[in-house]
Design a protein around this motif. Structure first.
Motif, short mmCIF file in Angstrom:
data_model
loop_
_atom_site.label_atom_id
_atom_site.label_comp_id
_atom_site.label_asym_id
_atom_site.label_seq_id
_atom_site.Cartn_x
_atom_site.Cartn_y
_atom_site.Cartn_z
N VAL A 1 0.86 -1.18 0.00
CA VAL A 1 0.00 0.00 0.00
C VAL A 1 0.90 1.23 0.00
N ASP A 2 0.70 2.10 -0.99
CA ASP A 2 1.43 3.35 -1.06
C ASP A 2 0.59 4.46 -0.44
N PHE A 3 1.20 5.20 0.49
CA PHE A 3 0.54 6.36 1.09
C PHE A 3 1.20 7.61 0.53
N TYR A 4 0.42 8.39 -0.23
CA TYR A 4 0.92 9.64 -0.81
C TYR A 4 0.43 10.81 0.06
N SER A 5 1.34 11.44 0.80
CA SER A 5 0.97 12.64 1.54
C SER A 5 0.89 13.80 0.55
N THR A 6 -0.10 14.67 0.72
CA THR A 6 -0.35 15.74 -0.24
C THR A 6 -0.35 17.10 0.44
N ASP A 7 -0.24 18.14 -0.39
CA ASP A 7 -0.35 19.51 0.12
C ASP A 7 -1.81 19.95 0.11
N ALA A 8 -2.05 21.23 0.49
CA ALA A 8 -3.42 21.73 0.62
C ALA A 8 -4.13 21.82 -0.72
N ALA A 9 -3.38 21.99 -1.82
CA ALA A 9 -4.02 22.14 -3.13
C ALA A 9 -4.84 20.91 -3.49
N TYR A 10 -4.40 19.74 -3.06
CA TYR A 10 -5.13 18.52 -3.40
C TYR A 10 -6.46 18.44 -2.65
N ILE A 11 -6.53 19.01 -1.45
CA ILE A 11 -7.80 19.04 -0.73
C ILE A 11 -8.82 19.89 -1.48
N ASP A 12 -8.39 21.06 -1.96
CA ASP A 12 -9.30 21.89 -2.75
C ASP A 12 -9.76 21.16 -4.00
N TYR A 13 -8.87 20.38 -4.60
CA TYR A 13 -9.23 19.62 -5.80
C TYR A 13 -10.32 18.60 -5.48
N ILE A 14 -10.17 17.88 -4.37
CA ILE A 14 -11.16 16.86 -3.99
C ILE A 14 -12.47 17.50 -3.55
N ASP A 15 -12.38 18.51 -2.64
CA ASP A 15 -13.58 19.06 -2.01
C ASP A 15 -14.32 20.07 -2.89
N LYS A 16 -13.59 20.76 -3.77
CA LYS A 16 -14.21 21.86 -4.49
C LYS A 16 -14.27 21.64 -6.00
N VAL A 17 -13.20 21.10 -6.59
CA VAL A 17 -13.21 20.90 -8.03
C VAL A 17 -14.03 19.66 -8.39
N LYS A 18 -13.70 18.51 -7.80
CA LYS A 18 -14.42 17.29 -8.14
C LYS A 18 -15.87 17.33 -7.66
N GLU A 19 -16.10 17.86 -6.46
CA GLU A 19 -17.46 17.89 -5.92
C GLU A 19 -18.36 18.85 -6.70
N SER A 20 -17.76 19.89 -7.30
CA SER A 20 -18.57 20.85 -8.05
C SER A 20 -19.23 20.21 -9.27
N VAL A 21 -18.65 19.10 -9.74
CA VAL A 21 -19.24 18.39 -10.89
C VAL A 21 -20.59 17.80 -10.51
N ASN A 22 -20.70 17.31 -9.27
CA ASN A 22 -21.93 16.66 -8.81
C ASN A 22 -22.88 17.62 -8.11
N ASP A 23 -22.37 18.75 -7.62
CA ASP A 23 -23.19 19.68 -6.85
C ASP A 23 -22.93 21.09 -7.35
N SER A 24 -23.90 21.68 -8.04
CA SER A 24 -23.71 22.99 -8.65
C SER A 24 -23.61 24.11 -7.62
N ARG A 25 -23.94 23.83 -6.35
CA ARG A 25 -23.81 24.85 -5.31
C ARG A 25 -22.36 25.07 -4.90
N ILE A 26 -21.48 24.11 -5.22
CA ILE A 26 -20.07 24.21 -4.84
C ILE A 26 -19.31 24.93 -5.93
N VAL A 27 -18.60 25.98 -5.56
CA VAL A 27 -17.80 26.74 -6.51
C VAL A 27 -16.43 26.10 -6.61
N PRO A 28 -16.02 25.65 -7.80
CA PRO A 28 -14.71 25.00 -7.94
C PRO A 28 -13.58 25.98 -7.62
#
Length: 542
Positions: free
Chosen positions: A279-306
């Motif tokens: 199992v590889d554990f990739y530690s990430t910076d804050a930019a990846y959290i915005d990608y998961i929470d705001k960019v990807k989620e905005s595809v499914n929920d139009s209320r979220i601003v990417p």
């Protein structure tokens, strides 16, 4: 009647004081139509960045071909080159420009370092909705420190847990697979990390040497719906045996009261293959959290601003550090080779659905040649397929398998042996032998670019696949063969791309440009069906 109208009026008046979804309808925002970025720089590895244009709804996707006219991609920062650290601007090159990944860029020889910040700059000249465009994107990423595993809390069949500390002298953890009804328990990985880590991506690695337990909750659920084969397999697998990794998800470094999400990472027991896995554990910076929470989620929920760290663009450029945990999972099950064959070979009906997926089509020759559960499996599946026939020089272990008849004939022709029927059993009927010959010849001719030899005559198939301006079964097979290999830079696939573009009436400025380039520089005979040669030697295509 008047009473009914009065009731309705009162109801509407009352509703005006209620709050509902209509009060929170999202504002209309423009749909992003530029270039999408997904890239990272990992400590100890070279930067890797992929780009993709955002396609229109009626446009044919063309990821196997460069979407740009020109590109210039750099990553600047402090790198390690094996001898010393150096501050430089690294110019990234297309990863595989003529074989499937011209839109992914990588550097070579310069490796990312923990704690360093890197700046991405990308400049493209490209066709955007029929208009020539120039786009420039920038982003910054910082590599966090890696995480480490202090030990495992491994669940036991009796419901208890066993603490297994990390031992540097024996870094592989040995655990037992828990069978039904305890298979849905979790292996708890106690993590050590610092504040630079903003999240962790978990990726499990396995291969054909592994197996899968059949005594699980999901198999018990389907006991009355599916029947077991001679090895106890019901056709229900949790892993694709033709893949080598599986994304287990992303965990952000969040705190709720005294609970820190990254203190413990969970591996579901049921999802673990048997044997050696990692199992590889990739530690990430804050930019990846915005990608998961705001960019990807905005595809499914139009209320979220990417919200992306790609300036003027969309996607993510992230800094990462990788650490690996080795596991050996004890247990009994069905090996991945059997699962792969069962999943690919449809034993019901007329067999028309057998081996009918990209992975299965590439695996068929590999399976029939007996290449599995070996060190070769770490190679690309398409690469394994390309030389699988060489294993037939010594033996034809699959001679008796009906699903291998065509592969065996193809192998005989690739080896240019004295008689193709030697690779088939003597007991099959003449009709079955003829079918195997026709299918095997088609496979051989396409793979060899229609090269004749003493046991294979490809003239007729060449006329159908390449010369004919009409759609036919041979062209269908050729198009699929090239697509399965990401449209390699080979002569038969130049012809295939040209004929597919015109005969299927695809809308794609990218493929149109590729077709024009092929007809200008290589001029396969099929171009004459849709293009005319000009006085300057160039082709003018429809």
């Amino acid at each position: 009647m008047r009473g009914l109208f009065l009731l309705v009026a009162l109801f509407l008046a009352a509703c005006s004081d209620f709050h509902g979804p209509w009060d929170y309808y999202p504002e209309k925002r423009d749909v992003y139509t530029g270039i999408y970025t997904y890239g990272y720089v990992i400590s100890g590895e070279s930067p890797y960045v992929c780009f993709s244009k955002v396609y229109e709804l009626d446009e044919t996707a063309a990821e196997s071909f460069a979407f740009y006219d020109s590109a210039y991609v750099t990553v600047s920062g402090s790198f390690a080159d094996g001898k010393e650290d150096v501050d430089t601007t690294l110019v990234l090159r297309p990863y595989r420009p003529y074989s499937g990944k011209p839109n992914c860029f990588s550097g070579y020889g310069y490796l990312g370092k923990v704690g360093e910040t890197y700046k991405l700059e990308a400049y493209f000249e490209w066709d955007s909705s029929g208009h020539k465009a120039k786009s420039r994107y920038t982003a910054e990423a910082t590599i966090p420190n890696p995480v480490s595993v202090k030990g495992l809390n491994a669940p036991q069949q009796d419901g208890s847990y066993k603490w297994i500390p990390y031992n540097e002298s024996m870094p592989r953890f040995e655990i037992d697979f828990l069978e039904f009804p305890m298979d849905m328990e979790f292996v708890k990985c106690a993590m050590d990390y610092d504040r630079t880590v903003k999240g962790v991506i978990s990726v499990m690695n396995y291969d054909m040497t592994n197996a899968e337990s059949q005594n699980t909750t999901i198999n018990h659920m389907f006991k009355g719906f599916t029947s077991e084969d001679d090895e106890g397999y019901r056709g229900i697998s949790l892993h694709d045996p033709l893949e080598q990794s599986q994304n287990l998800g992303f965990t952000s470094n969040r705190r709720v009261a005294d609970y820190y999400a990254l203190d413990t990472l969970y591996l579901m027991n049921m999802m673990l293959p048997l044997g050696d896995v990692s199992v590889d554990f990739y530690s990430t910076d804050a930019a990846y959290i915005d990608y998961i929470d705001k960019v990807k989620e905005s595809v499914n929920d139009s209320r979220i601003v990417p919200e992306s760290n790609i300036e003027n663009g969309m996607g993510v450029f992230s800094g990462m550090a990788k650490s690996r945990v080795l596991l050996h999972v004890n247990g009994e099950g069905v090996n991945m080779k059997h699962i792969a064959h069962h999943n690919c070979y449809n034993t019901e009906g007329d067999l028309s659905d057998s081996w009918d997926s990209k992975g299965c089509r590439l695996y068929q020759d590999v399976f029939c040649a007996g290449i599995y559960a070996e060190q070769y499996w770490y190679e690309d599946l398409a690469e394994l397929n390309s030389w699988a026939y060489e294993r037939y020089r010594d033996t034809v272990s699959s001679r008796h398998l009906e699903s291998c008849f065509a592969s065996n004939v193809k192998a005989a022709m690739m080896l240019d042996t004295t008689k193709w029927s030697l690779f088939l059993p003597d007991t099959i009927s003449e009709g079955a032998k003829f079918m195997a010959y026709a299918d095997g010849l088609k496979r051989y001719c396409v793979a060899s670019n229609f090269e004749n030899n003493k046991i294979a005559d490809c003239y007729g198939l060449y006329q159908s696949c390449i010369v004919s301006p009409e759609a036919n079964y041979c062209k269908d097979y050729l198009w699929t063969w090239c697509a399965d290999r990401d449209w390699p830079n080979e002569e038969q696939c130049w012809s295939a791309l040209v004929s597919r573009y015109y005969l299927t009436e695809q809308k794609s400025s990218i493929i149109k440009r590729e077709v024009q380039r092929i007809c200008d520089y290589y001029h396969p005979v099929t171009c004459d069906n849709w293009c005319e040669k000009q006085k300057d030697g160039h082709m003018k295509c429809q």
